[in-house]
Design a protein around this motif. Structure first.
Motif, mmCIF file in Angstrom:
data_model
loop_
_atom_site.group_PDB
_atom_site.id
_atom_site.type_symbol
_atom_site.label_atom_id
_atom_site.label_comp_id
_atom_site.label_asym_id
_atom_site.label_seq_id
_atom_site.Cartn_x
_atom_site.Cartn_y
_atom_site.Cartn_z
ATOM 1 N N LEU A 1 31.371 -10.153 -62.912
ATOM 2 C CA LEU A 1 30.472 -11.422 -63.482
ATOM 3 C C LEU A 1 29.115 -11.133 -63.312
ATOM 4 N N SER A 2 28.249 -11.975 -63.803
ATOM 5 C CA SER A 2 26.960 -11.748 -63.771
ATOM 6 C C SER A 2 26.723 -13.145 -63.221
ATOM 7 N N LEU A 3 25.695 -13.442 -62.242
ATOM 8 C CA LEU A 3 25.430 -14.449 -61.255
ATOM 9 C C LEU A 3 24.018 -14.876 -61.724
ATOM 10 N N GLN A 4 23.915 -16.439 -61.980
ATOM 11 C CA GLN A 4 22.516 -16.616 -62.097
ATOM 12 C C GLN A 4 22.234 -17.735 -60.938
ATOM 13 N N LEU A 5 21.344 -17.592 -60.296
ATOM 14 C CA LEU A 5 20.901 -18.472 -59.094
ATOM 15 C C LEU A 5 20.039 -19.453 -59.175
ATOM 16 N N SER A 6 20.052 -20.604 -58.732
ATOM 17 C CA SER A 6 18.888 -21.619 -58.686
ATOM 18 C C SER A 6 19.161 -22.378 -57.506
ATOM 19 N N VAL A 7 17.987 -23.448 -57.255
ATOM 20 C CA VAL A 7 17.755 -24.230 -56.217
ATOM 21 C C VAL A 7 17.868 -25.783 -56.804
ATOM 22 N N SER A 8 18.852 -26.547 -55.967
ATOM 23 C CA SER A 8 18.609 -27.945 -56.305
ATOM 24 C C SER A 8 18.393 -28.728 -55.046
ATOM 25 N N ASN A 9 17.227 -29.386 -54.951
ATOM 26 C CA ASN A 9 17.131 -29.954 -53.516
ATOM 27 C C ASN A 9 16.962 -29.087 -52.425
ATOM 28 N N VAL A 10 18.275 -29.003 -51.691
ATOM 29 C CA VAL A 10 18.054 -28.254 -50.583
ATOM 30 C C VAL A 10 19.444 -27.222 -50.640
ATOM 31 N N LEU B 1 14.920 -29.697 -42.830
ATOM 32 C CA LEU B 1 15.129 -30.822 -41.978
ATOM 33 C C LEU B 1 15.573 -32.173 -42.722
ATOM 34 N N VAL B 2 15.977 -33.181 -42.129
ATOM 35 C CA VAL B 2 16.300 -34.053 -42.746
ATOM 36 C C VAL B 2 14.976 -34.912 -43.682
ATOM 37 N N ASN B 3 15.379 -35.225 -44.750
ATOM 38 C CA ASN B 3 14.564 -35.774 -45.723
ATOM 39 C C ASN B 3 13.618 -34.663 -46.408
ATOM 40 N N LEU B 4 13.951 -33.556 -46.129
ATOM 41 C CA LEU B 4 13.157 -32.308 -46.737
ATOM 42 C C LEU B 4 13.658 -31.884 -47.874
ATOM 43 N N HIS B 5 12.939 -31.646 -49.068
ATOM 44 C CA HIS B 5 13.439 -31.143 -50.337
ATOM 45 C C HIS B 5 12.585 -29.852 -50.790
ATOM 46 N N TYR B 6 13.399 -28.984 -51.454
ATOM 47 C CA TYR B 6 12.556 -28.058 -51.952
ATOM 48 C C TYR B 6 12.116 -28.260 -53.339
ATOM 49 N N VAL B 7 11.035 -28.054 -53.780
ATOM 50 C CA VAL B 7 10.561 -28.130 -55.378
ATOM 51 C C VAL B 7 10.203 -27.240 -55.917
ATOM 52 N N THR B 8 10.107 -27.126 -57.143
ATOM 53 C CA THR B 8 9.391 -26.121 -58.172
ATOM 54 C C THR B 8 9.748 -24.581 -57.546
ATOM 55 N N SER B 9 11.242 -24.457 -56.811
ATOM 56 C CA SER B 9 11.679 -23.225 -56.409
ATOM 57 C C SER B 9 12.077 -22.299 -57.338
ATOM 58 N N LYS B 10 11.814 -20.963 -57.278
ATOM 59 C CA LYS B 10 12.424 -19.965 -57.995
ATOM 60 C C LYS B 10 13.303 -19.033 -57.182
ATOM 61 N N VAL B 11 14.075 -18.560 -57.800
ATOM 62 C CA VAL B 11 15.184 -17.366 -57.263
ATOM 63 C C VAL B 11 14.937 -16.054 -57.776
ATOM 64 N N PHE B 12 14.370 -15.046 -56.926
ATOM 65 C CA PHE B 12 14.406 -13.922 -57.212
ATOM 66 C C PHE B 12 15.300 -12.989 -56.526
ATOM 67 N N GLY C 1 4.899 -31.882 -38.638
ATOM 68 C CA GLY C 1 6.245 -31.338 -38.353
ATOM 69 C C GLY C 1 6.425 -30.403 -39.614
ATOM 70 N N LEU C 2 6.013 -30.727 -40.684
ATOM 71 C CA LEU C 2 6.267 -29.880 -41.966
ATOM 72 C C LEU C 2 5.703 -28.546 -41.671
ATOM 73 N N LEU C 3 4.619 -28.180 -40.669
ATOM 74 C CA LEU C 3 4.461 -26.847 -40.545
ATOM 75 C C LEU C 3 5.537 -25.715 -40.312
ATOM 76 N N LEU C 4 6.593 -26.544 -39.654
ATOM 77 C CA LEU C 4 7.856 -25.722 -39.052
ATOM 78 C C LEU C 4 9.019 -26.346 -39.507
ATOM 79 N N LEU C 5 8.921 -26.765 -40.858
ATOM 80 C CA LEU C 5 9.947 -27.387 -41.568
ATOM 81 C C LEU C 5 11.509 -26.648 -41.581
#
Length: 457
Positions: free
Chosen positions: A363-372, A430-441, A8-12
């Motif tokens: 304001l200047s916005l700095q964006l990041s990802v934590s978990n989901v 999905l449930v139990n899915l996490h984003y890791v080492t993600s960057k925001v562009f 299923g992670l193919l279609l996460l």
């Protein structure tokens, strides 16, 4: 559930059903298939441990049943490829180890099997993603005996092997199909609302069937924000969003593009919910807090006349105008235009309005990802602009008041806004899915979240 999730992670990141609203694109490249191949071996091995019925052999005039047990299934090779315009091709090599409970001595067998299957990825009738096996075949290698062989005749061994192959030929593809059905159930965890705040939610939905090439699968989805159960509707129709091919991190497992419309909806929600409003209150006994009539009286004579004794002052910050987010390459900004009413507590505990200010802050916005979640922090760009909107205390020197407001207004506003941005907004997941080492562009008119995925069963 773990069985379903391996493939299923193919279609996460497939989204859920919803109305046509701001555009989002999710793209999974070949790196996603490699990740699925790595973590999908264990659930695939488990799914292939089918039950083998007894082998019936002739013993005199009677049929003698012999129990057969699969001791182990090892998948040393598991490979996935995209099929353009269709779905995914599966190739797996598996080694089956059997124990045959023959009398007087059990027999060990090892059988190599190659599995080939094509899975179609489509949009279901209710808008949820659906995966189905369109074709499946199993190919068998030569069976070898373990533990030095057995005294049984070669003819009996040949019949036993044909029995095992016939059972596996019927059951293995059914097991893969059942695994995919479990995946479809798991994809159903996308249905529902993800909380954004106490009274607000976000829901993702597929708008069309997936676009599949030899290198990736792309999903056009909608993000709908709700406040008190009602969708946030932009004043103008959201435009179609196309995610360019070469953006984000090269070799990323997943790339998610969010259009300008999603940001507009998010800040419109905050404005409608009133969560951007705040009260800034001064403490009369605090030497470091200038929010009192004594300090104001030094700038505005009428305040000193009306309030000869120091009284605490309250700033009521109310956002009537919709915040304006702007996305340029490597630069995300936000413009707020609140009305700030300056009040003082009268003797009867009622508030008396002194004056109000029209304020503009960039304001200047700095964006990041934590978990989901996509989160942000803000910092002030340049000077806060203000003009006097209304006064009950005569003439006000805007320049002098500006110096005071810069001291007492900016930090509470930033603390409040950053607390809201820190809550974040859920990414498709999905449930139990996490984003890791993600960057925001940040690009012109859209942003991209690019990185890896981690599934925790």
């Amino acid at each position: 559930m773990a069985r379903a999730c391996g493939l299923g992670l193919l279609l996460l990141l497939l989204p859920t059903v919803g109305a046509s609203m701001p555009g989002t694109v999710v793209r999974l490249d070949k790196a996603a298939l490699r990740y699925v191949s790595e973590i999908g071996k264990a659930p695939l091995q488990w799914a292939l441990r089918v039950t083998v019925p007894h082998f019936l052999s002739q013993s005199g005039e009677m049929l003698q049943p012999t129990r057969i047990q699969i001791l182990n299934v090892h998948v040393p090779h598991f490979h996935l490829d995209f099929i353009a315009g269709f779905g995914v091709h599966l190739l797996a090599a598996a080694n089956f180890t059997f124990k045959v409970f023959w009398d007087p001595e059990p027999l060990g067998l090892m059988l190599p099997v190659v599995l080939l299957a094509d899975a179609r990825v489509a949009q279901g009738s209710i808008g949820t993603p659906v995966v189905s096996i369109s074709s499946c075949n199993s190919f068998f290698g030569n069976t070898s005996t373990l533990d030095g062989g057995n005294s049984s005749s070669a003819a009996l061994l040949a019949l036993l092997q044909e029995h095992i192959k016939a059972v596996l030929r019927n059951k293995l593809c059914l097991s893969i199909s059942n695994l995919v059905q479990g995946l479809n159930v798991h994809l159903g965890t996308l249905i529902g609302l993800n909380p954004v705040g106490p009274e607000s939610q976000i829901r993702y939905s597929m708008t069309d069937r997936p676009h599949i090439t030899d290198d990736s699968i792309s999903l056009d989805i909608n993000a709908v924000l709700f406040l008190l159960g009602k969708p946030i509707i932009l004043p103008v129709n959201a435009t179609a969003f196309v995610l360019p091919r070469h953006v984000g991190t090269e070799g990323a497992v997943v790339t998610v593009g969010f259009s300008q419309d999603l940001f507009d909806s998010a800040f419109l929600l905050l404005q409608k919910a009133g969560t951007l409003n705040l009260d800034i209150t001064g403490q009369l006994n605090s030497e470091s807090n200038p929010l009192n009539t004594s300090v104001l009286g030094q700038l505005i004579p009428e305040v000193a006349r009306q309030f000869p004794e120091p009284m605490p002052v309250v700033l009521k910050v109310r956002l009537g105008a919709t915040p304006v987010a702007t996305l340029h390459t490597n630069n995300a900004t936000l413009r707020l235009q609140p009305l700030v009413e300056v009040l003082v507590a009268a003797s009867n505990s009622a508030f008396q309005s002194l004056f109000s200010l029209d304020v503009e802050v960039n304001l200047s916005l700095q964006l990041s990802v934590s978990n989901v979640k996509l989160q942000g922090t803000a910092s002030v760009l340049g000077d806060v602009q203000l003009t006097v909107a209304f006064s009950n205390v005569g003439f006000i020197d805007a320049h002098q008041v500006h110096l005071l407001m810069g001291t007492v207004f900016e930090k509470p506003l930033l603390d409040h806004l950053n607390a809201l941005l820190g809550v974040g907004i859920a990414l498709p997941n999905l449930v139990n899915l996490h984003y890791v080492t993600s960057k925001v562009f940040v690009y012109e008119g859209y942003i991209v979240v690019s990185g890896g995925l981690f599934y925790q069963s």
